[in-house]
Every structure is written in C-alpha cells, then in structure tokens.
Design a protein around this motif. Structure first.
Motif, PDB file in Angstrom:
ATOM      1  N   TRP A   1     -23.317  69.880 -47.678  1.00  0.00           N
ATOM      2  CA  TRP A   1     -23.671  68.534 -47.215  1.00  0.00           C
ATOM      3  C   TRP A   1     -24.572  67.836 -48.229  1.00  0.00           C
ATOM      4  CZ3 TRP A   1     -24.967  68.600 -41.259  1.00  0.00           C
ATOM      5  CH2 TRP A   1     -23.783  68.788 -40.542  1.00  0.00           C
ATOM      6  N   GLY A   2     -24.269  66.580 -48.441  1.00  0.00           N
ATOM      7  CA  GLY A   2     -25.077  65.780 -49.348  1.00  0.00           C
ATOM      8  C   GLY A   2     -24.906  66.150 -50.791  1.00  0.00           C
ATOM      9  N   ARG A   3     -23.782  66.763 -51.140  1.00  0.00           N
ATOM     10  CA  ARG A   3     -23.570  67.152 -52.535  1.00  0.00           C
ATOM     11  C   ARG A   3     -22.251  66.555 -53.010  1.00  0.00           C
ATOM     12  NH1 ARG A   3     -27.522  68.371 -55.955  1.00  0.00           N
ATOM     13  NH2 ARG A   3     -26.620  69.191 -57.899  1.00  0.00           N
ATOM     14  N   LEU A   4     -22.311  65.452 -53.736  1.00  0.00           N
ATOM     15  CA  LEU A   4     -21.116  64.789 -54.242  1.00  0.00           C
ATOM     16  C   LEU A   4     -20.973  64.907 -55.755  1.00  0.00           C
ATOM     17  CD1 LEU A   4     -21.194  61.478 -52.135  1.00  0.00           C
ATOM     18  CD2 LEU A   4     -19.895  63.562 -51.696  1.00  0.00           C
ATOM     19  N   ALA A   5     -22.026  65.387 -56.452  1.00  0.00           N
ATOM     20  CA  ALA A   5     -21.968  65.561 -57.904  1.00  0.00           C
ATOM     21  C   ALA A   5     -22.940  66.662 -58.287  1.00  0.00           C
ATOM     22  CB  ALA A   5     -22.296  64.260 -58.627  1.00  0.00           C
ATOM     23  N   ASP A   6     -22.663  67.327 -59.418  1.00  0.00           N
ATOM     24  CA  ASP A   6     -23.538  68.396 -59.893  1.00  0.00           C
ATOM     25  C   ASP A   6     -24.832  67.850 -60.475  1.00  0.00           C
ATOM     26  OD1 ASP A   6     -21.615  70.218 -59.122  1.00  0.00           O
ATOM     27  OD2 ASP A   6     -20.633  70.240 -61.093  1.00  0.00           O
ATOM     28  N   TRP A   7     -24.770  66.698 -61.089  1.00  0.00           N
ATOM     29  CA  TRP A   7     -25.979  66.110 -61.680  1.00  0.00           C
ATOM     30  C   TRP A   7     -26.759  65.389 -60.589  1.00  0.00           C
ATOM     31  CZ3 TRP A   7     -26.560  60.965 -64.563  1.00  0.00           C
ATOM     32  CH2 TRP A   7     -27.785  60.924 -65.272  1.00  0.00           C
ATOM     33  N   ASP A   8     -28.032  65.756 -60.458  1.00  0.00           N
ATOM     34  CA  ASP A   8     -28.825  65.256 -59.335  1.00  0.00           C
ATOM     35  C   ASP A   8     -28.933  63.725 -59.296  1.00  0.00           C
ATOM     36  OD1 ASP A   8     -29.172  67.791 -58.398  1.00  0.00           O
ATOM     37  OD2 ASP A   8     -31.130  68.096 -59.369  1.00  0.00           O
ATOM     38  N   PRO A   9     -29.244  63.035 -60.413  1.00  0.00           N
ATOM     39  CA  PRO A   9     -29.320  61.557 -60.318  1.00  0.00           C
ATOM     40  C   PRO A   9     -28.002  60.926 -59.867  1.00  0.00           C
ATOM     41  CG  PRO A   9     -30.399  62.293 -62.314  1.00  0.00           C
ATOM     42  CD  PRO A   9     -29.709  63.512 -61.749  1.00  0.00           C
ATOM     43  N   ALA A  10     -26.882  61.448 -60.376  1.00  0.00           N
ATOM     44  CA  ALA A  10     -25.590  60.910 -59.950  1.00  0.00           C
ATOM     45  C   ALA A  10     -25.334  61.225 -58.491  1.00  0.00           C
ATOM     46  CB  ALA A  10     -24.477  61.477 -60.827  1.00  0.00           C
ATOM     47  N   ASN A  11     -25.735  62.403 -58.052  1.00  0.00           N
ATOM     48  CA  ASN A  11     -25.528  62.776 -56.650  1.00  0.00           C
ATOM     49  C   ASN A  11     -26.348  61.892 -55.722  1.00  0.00           C
ATOM     50  OD1 ASN A  11     -24.567  64.796 -54.548  1.00  0.00           O
ATOM     51  ND2 ASN A  11     -26.784  65.022 -54.326  1.00  0.00           N
ATOM     52  N   TYR A  12     -27.615  61.622 -56.097  1.00  0.00           N
ATOM     53  CA  TYR A  12     -28.459  60.759 -55.267  1.00  0.00           C
ATOM     54  C   TYR A  12     -27.864  59.338 -55.165  1.00  0.00           C
ATOM     55  CZ  TYR A  12     -31.920  64.461 -55.827  1.00  0.00           C
ATOM     56  OH  TYR A  12     -32.564  65.668 -55.830  1.00  0.00           O
ATOM     57  N   ALA A  13     -27.379  58.826 -56.288  1.00  0.00           N
ATOM     58  CA  ALA A  13     -26.797  57.481 -56.283  1.00  0.00           C
ATOM     59  C   ALA A  13     -25.538  57.411 -55.424  1.00  0.00           C
ATOM     60  CB  ALA A  13     -26.487  57.051 -57.720  1.00  0.00           C
ATOM     61  N   LEU A  14     -24.683  58.438 -55.490  1.00  0.00           N
ATOM     62  CA  LEU A  14     -23.447  58.438 -54.702  1.00  0.00           C
ATOM     63  C   LEU A  14     -23.739  58.582 -53.214  1.00  0.00           C
ATOM     64  CD1 LEU A  14     -21.171  60.656 -56.987  1.00  0.00           C
ATOM     65  CD2 LEU A  14     -21.020  58.185 -56.626  1.00  0.00           C
ATOM     66  N   VAL A  15     -24.711  59.426 -52.871  1.00  0.00           N
ATOM     67  CA  VAL A  15     -25.071  59.567 -51.452  1.00  0.00           C
ATOM     68  C   VAL A  15     -25.658  58.259 -50.923  1.00  0.00           C
ATOM     69  CG1 VAL A  15     -26.584  60.808 -49.842  1.00  0.00           C
ATOM     70  CG2 VAL A  15     -25.354  62.061 -51.620  1.00  0.00           C
ATOM     71  N   LEU A  16     -26.518  57.632 -51.746  1.00  0.00           N
ATOM     72  CA  LEU A  16     -27.083  56.335 -51.317  1.00  0.00           C
ATOM     73  C   LEU A  16     -25.986  55.299 -51.129  1.00  0.00           C
ATOM     74  CD1 LEU A  16     -29.527  54.499 -50.806  1.00  0.00           C
ATOM     75  CD2 LEU A  16     -29.613  54.076 -53.281  1.00  0.00           C
ATOM     76  N   LEU A  17     -25.014  55.275 -52.013  1.00  0.00           N
ATOM     77  CA  LEU A  17     -23.913  54.317 -51.885  1.00  0.00           C
ATOM     78  C   LEU A  17     -23.090  54.576 -50.629  1.00  0.00           C
ATOM     79  CD1 LEU A  17     -22.095  52.074 -53.056  1.00  0.00           C
ATOM     80  CD2 LEU A  17     -20.881  53.863 -54.336  1.00  0.00           C
ATOM     81  N   ALA A  18     -22.750  55.847 -50.387  1.00  0.00           N
ATOM     82  CA  ALA A  18     -21.903  56.179 -49.235  1.00  0.00           C
ATOM     83  C   ALA A  18     -22.611  55.913 -47.915  1.00  0.00           C
ATOM     84  CB  ALA A  18     -21.464  57.646 -49.321  1.00  0.00           C
ATOM     85  N   THR A  19     -23.921  56.154 -47.862  1.00  0.00           N
ATOM     86  CA  THR A  19     -24.650  55.944 -46.599  1.00  0.00           C
ATOM     87  C   THR A  19     -25.016  54.472 -46.363  1.00  0.00           C
ATOM     88  OG1 THR A  19     -26.693  56.493 -47.788  1.00  0.00           O
ATOM     89  CG2 THR A  19     -25.589  58.279 -46.581  1.00  0.00           C
ATOM     90  N   SER A  20     -25.095  53.642 -47.426  1.00  0.00           N
ATOM     91  CA  SER A  20     -25.487  52.232 -47.253  1.00  0.00           C
ATOM     92  C   SER A  20     -24.305  51.335 -46.937  1.00  0.00           C
ATOM     93  CB  SER A  20     -26.178  51.732 -48.522  1.00  0.00           C
ATOM     94  OG  SER A  20     -25.289  51.801 -49.628  1.00  0.00           O
TER      95      SER A  20
END
Length: 300
Positions: free
Chosen positions: A105-124
């Motif tokens: 859960w909450g893991r869309l990319a291996d690189w943490d900054p990219a993962n945080y940005a993708l999770v923020l995009l999907a949840t917003s």
C-alpha cells in the motif's frame, strides 16, 4: 438535410463508442492504482468515474459555455485531469505488481520522491473532482445564452403594427370652445344741439381664449468692430464752416505763407494751416510758388 442529420448522428454514435472503449481501458489502470493507495473494492471501482467522468463533464461545459473566461477554465480542468489520467495509466504500465494487487500500500514507485508525488496525485484527484465539478456545474447553470437576433423583416412589420395600433388608439382631442362676449354699446352721452352727434361703431369684446402669438425673429449678432459710415452724412454731422471758393482759398494761403521761405511752402503745410483737402493744397502750393517765381524774375 436528412442525410446531413443522419451523418451527424452516426458520427456522434461512433464517438461515444470510441470513448466508451477508451474508458474501459483506462478504468482497469485507475482501479488498480486506487487499490494500491488503500481504496476498498467499491471505491476502487468508482475511482475511474471520478477522474475520467470529470473529463467528460469539462468537455461538455466547454461546448455549452460561451463566455471566454468560463470556457478557458473548463479547458484547463479538462487538460489537467487528462494529464493526471495519462500519468496514472503510465505508472500502471511500469509497475507490474499493480496488475496482481501484490504491491505494498502506498507504493507506486521505487524512488521515494516520485512515490510521494504519485500518491499525492492519486489521492487529490477525488477532492479536485468535487471542487472543479461543482464549479463547472454552477457556471453552466448560471449561463445565459446570447439572444437570437430578430430578422429585419419581422422587426419592420412589428414596428409598423405598433405604429398603426398606437395611431388608432389615440383619442381625438376636442378644442376648447372660444367664448365671444356679446356686443356692448357705449353709454349715451348728452350732446349740445350745436354739436353733431356721430354714431359710434359697435365695440366687440376680445375673447379671453385668444392669445397673441409672438413670432420668433432672428436677431443679428452684435459685433464689437466699429461700423463704417455708409450713405450720406447727416446734416448734423456736417461741418458748420461755409464752403470757400478757390479765390478765397488762395487769398487765405497768401496771408498764411507770406513770411514763409520757399522751402517751407509745401502742400502738407498749406493743408494744415488752411484746413483744406490735399488736392486743393497742391493747387495752392503750385500757384504760390509760381507767383514767387514771377516776382523774383521781375525784380531781377
């Protein structure tokens, strides 16, 4: 006309079919992305409608709205959600674990900054759908289409009808009656038998309803420039001095210039002393100079 309508109907049906198939492809990717960020089965199934459904709503609002600002806002919403759906579909293609729901859960990319940005995009995206969707619906509901111009022929016909109707509805005004006073004879006056008594003419009283109309006349504009004397000079303005004969002028000039030298005997000097015209002054000058010349010749 019928062929044109049928062609448009077929084009719209084909577009609806293509959009439906594209939505089905995108729905699979968006559902898996929603499951990976913690959505349950029901929320994951509705998640694609939140993203792609707002895209369809923004497209319809763009076609309905005529104001430039509102149309530009709808196009921005359409472009933003189209780009977001494209990014999530791209991530779904890069991460195979999303297909089998085996990713954490909450893991869309291996690189943490990219993962945080993708999770923020999907949840917003759901929150943005609520805000932007409500704004677009409000703009569409408050939209007032421009009035359709009326053809010129109908406008002239309606104007003529109203003119005829208003003319027919006018009430005929009855002029006020003019009252004329009866003839009034003057009172009798005692007259002596030596004086002739002339009959008086009957006097008709003036009706009070009659009003003297004063005609408007154009008044010439006054000018500050002095006017030149035209015509004959009035007798009052003429000089009181009697008109002199040439002999009288010559005698007066001789008397005045008796003590003058020859250089001083000029027409201007004679005119000033004798008070005569320039022409007479020149004649007197020539006569006086000729006399002086003769006198000098005789003396020599």
């Amino acid at each position: 006309m019928n062929l044109n309508r049928k062609g448009k109907a077929l084009l719209v049906l084909a577009l609806v079919g293509v959009v439906g198939m594209a939505f089905r492809v995108s729905w699979n990717a968006l559902r898996d992305v929603a499951s990976s960020i913690g959505a349950d089965s029901t929320a994951a199934t509705l998640y694609p409608f939140v993203v792609d459904g707002l895209m369809a709503l923004a497209l319809l609002a763009t076609l309905v709205l005529t104001d430039e600002g509102d149309k530009r806002f709808a196009l921005k919403v359409l472009g933003t959600y189209t780009l977001a759906s494209l990014v999530l579909n791209y991530v779904h293609g890069l991460v195979p674990e999303l297909h089998g729901a085996s990713v954490d859960w909450g893991r869309l990319a291996d690189w943490d900054p990219a993962n945080y940005a993708l999770v923020l995009l999907a949840t917003s995206l759901p929150v943005g759908s609520i805000y932007f969707g409500s704004d677009l619906v409000a703009k569409v509901l408050h939209h007032r289409p421009a009035p359709i111009p009326t053809p010129v022929g109908n406008a002239e016909e309606s104007t003529e009808t109203m003119r005829n109707r208003s003319t027919a509805d006018l009430t005929v005004s009855t002029p006020a009656p003019i009252t004329v006073a009866p003839l009034r004879m003057p009172d009798p006056v005692a007259v002596d038998f030596l004086k002739s008594a002339l009959p008086f003419k009957p006097v008709r009283a003036i009706a009070p309803a009659l009003v003297k109309v004063t005609a408007k006349r154009a008044v010439a504009a006054t000018s500050t420039r002095p006017r030149r004397a035209t015509g004959t000079v009035p007798v009052v303005a003429r000089s009181a001095r009697p008109k002199r004969t040439p002999a009288q002028l010559l005698d007066e000039a001789r008397t005045v210039t008796a003590g003058w030298p020859a250089a001083k005997v000029t027409a201007e000097g004679i005119r000033r002393e004798v008070h005569t015209s320039p022409a007479n002054a020149r004649m007197l000058r020539d006569t006086l100079l000729a006399e002086r010349a003769r006198t000098v010749g005789v003396a020599a």
